[in-house]
Design a protein around this motif. Sequence first.
Motif, short mmCIF file in Angstrom:
data_model
loop_
_atom_site.label_atom_id
_atom_site.label_comp_id
_atom_site.label_asym_id
_atom_site.label_seq_id
_atom_site.Cartn_x
_atom_site.Cartn_y
_atom_site.Cartn_z
N SER A 200 0.84 -1.19 0.00
CA SER A 200 0.00 0.00 0.00
C SER A 200 0.88 1.24 0.00
N ARG A 203 3.27 2.54 2.93
CA ARG A 203 3.70 1.49 3.86
C ARG A 203 5.23 1.44 3.96
N ALA A 245 8.87 -1.77 6.30
CA ALA A 245 7.59 -1.11 6.60
C ALA A 245 7.68 -0.24 7.85
N LEU A 458 -4.84 -0.93 2.10
CA LEU A 458 -4.21 -1.38 3.34
C LEU A 458 -4.34 -2.88 3.58
N ASP A 460 -2.45 -5.33 2.82
CA ASP A 460 -1.15 -5.92 2.49
C ASP A 460 -1.02 -7.35 3.01
#
Length: 496
Positions: A200, A203, A245, A458, A460
Motif C-alpha cells: 500500500s 507502507r 515497513a 491497506l 497488504d
Amino acid sequence: MTLASDPVETEASAVEIAALIRSGRVTAAEVVDSALARVDALDDSLHAFVERTDTLARAQAAEVDAAFARGEDPGPLAGVPIAIKDLIATAGVPTRNGSVVYGDWIPDEDDIVVERVKNAGAVILGKTTVPEFGYSAAGHSPVSPPARNPWNPELTPGGSSAGSAVAVATGMSPLALGSDGGGSVRIPASLCGLVGFKASMGRVPLYPGCRDERFPGMSSWETIEHIGPMTRTVADTALLMSVLAGPDPRDRHSLPAGDVDWLAAVAEEPARDLTGKTIAYSADLGYLPVDPQVRATVAAAVETFEKLGATVVEADPGIDDARPYIWPIVMADSDLVGMRGLVAQHRDRMSPHLVELIERRWTAEEFTTAQMMRKRVVNQMWRFMRNYDLLVTPSLAVPAFPIGIQGPELIDGRMVDSGSWLGFLNIFNWTGQPAISVPAGFTTGGLPVGLQIVGPHLGDGDVLAAAALFERERPWHYRWPGSPAAGGTRKESFAR
C-alpha cells in the motif's frame, strides 16, 4: 549458461541464508564470497549491476560475523546479500539514476530503505541497472549496456527495476530493492519469474528519492511511487517487508506498519486456506489485448484459488482506460523547469523518449484532466473492491520481448501503442492498493508468466497470505537456464 561449482549454494532463499548464518553453519563472509563469485561469473553477459560494492560488502559481512562472535544480534537480515536499484540513494556509492546527468553523483545520505536494510544486517552487493530516471518499462539506459533476461538474453528483463530482477533471478543475490511508480517492480518480476511486491502506498517510506527538490529527474513520480522487494519466494518478500515497513517523518505519505506481522503472516499460512474469501478474476480488465499464452497460463493458475476454498468470480472492475493519462500524472509530479535545463545541457546523451516527454508543451488542462481521471479510477476501484476480498489479473499482457524497444506494437492480432502491455499495473499505483506479481507458469517457449494479486486499500497482509498459499499449491522452481534445476552444475550446500 552453466557454472562451475560455487563456494556455497546460490539458490538458497534469504530466509534460509539468514537461518544458516545465525546457526553458525556458514559465515556471512562465505555467503558474500559466493555471491560475488556468482556476479563475476554472470554479470559480464547479463548486466545486472552498474556499480559493484565488493569492498563494502565484505566489510559489512565481517561486521556481521564479528557481532555474532560477540554474542550480539545484527538484525533479521544479518549477512544476507541484497542488490539496490540505482534510483535509490546509497551514501558513498555512485548513484547514477541511469543518466549521464548524475554520472558523478555520490549521495551523502542513504535512502530510508537503505538505512533500514543496513540496520537489519544486510550486505549490499551493488547498484543495479535502470533506464534513465526510471522512465521506461524496459532495461536499457544511456550509461550502461542493457540488462538481459536470463531466460533468454536476447529479450528484455523488463524495467525499470531491470538489474534488480536479473540479480535475483540468477542467484547473484537472494534479495533486491526495486521501485514501482507504474509497475516497475512487478514488470521485471513477471518477465523474470520472480515475486515482486508493491505494498500500500506509504507502507514503505521514501526519501530522498522522488522527494528531494534539489535533484531534477530524481524528484519525479511522488504521488505514485513505491519501493518494494524483489525475491524468489513470498517468505523472502515478507521478511524484507518486516524491515522496510513503518513511518518516517521525511515522507509525508508514510503509514504505520500496521498490525500485520509480515513474516508470521506468511510463515503460519500453510495451516490456513482461503475458505470464505471471494476473489474477482479479470483476464483483461474488459478492454486490454492479452497474448493468448499469457491468458491461458493465468486462467489455469487461477483455478488454484478455488482449490484453496475461495469463491472465484469472473468480473471486470469497470474502470475507464486510463493509459492516455499516465504520462501527464508523471510529468505533473516532476520538475519540468529543472529537467528542461538538463536537456539543454545534455540532450545528445539522454534517452530520446525522455527528451520528448520533457520538451512536450504540456498544458494545465492536460495535468488537471489526468488528475480528475485518477480520482475517477480510484473511486471506481474502491466501489468494486467492496464486493471482493481480492482481485486477480495477469501481471502483464505479454511475455518478454526483444531488447531495444519500449514494448510490442502487436498483441493478439491487435495493433497497440507501445505501452499497452503494461495496462494491468499503473492503476494500482494511482489507487495505492497493495499488489504482488507471482510466477504463474511458462509459455510454450519457456518464458515466465506472472499473475497479479491485488488487495483492498491497506490489505497488504491479505495479499501476502494469498500469495503464500498460491506458492504452496503451485511451487515454482528456480529453473532459469543456468540453474541446476534446468541441468546446470549443482553447487555445494551452505551446510558444512
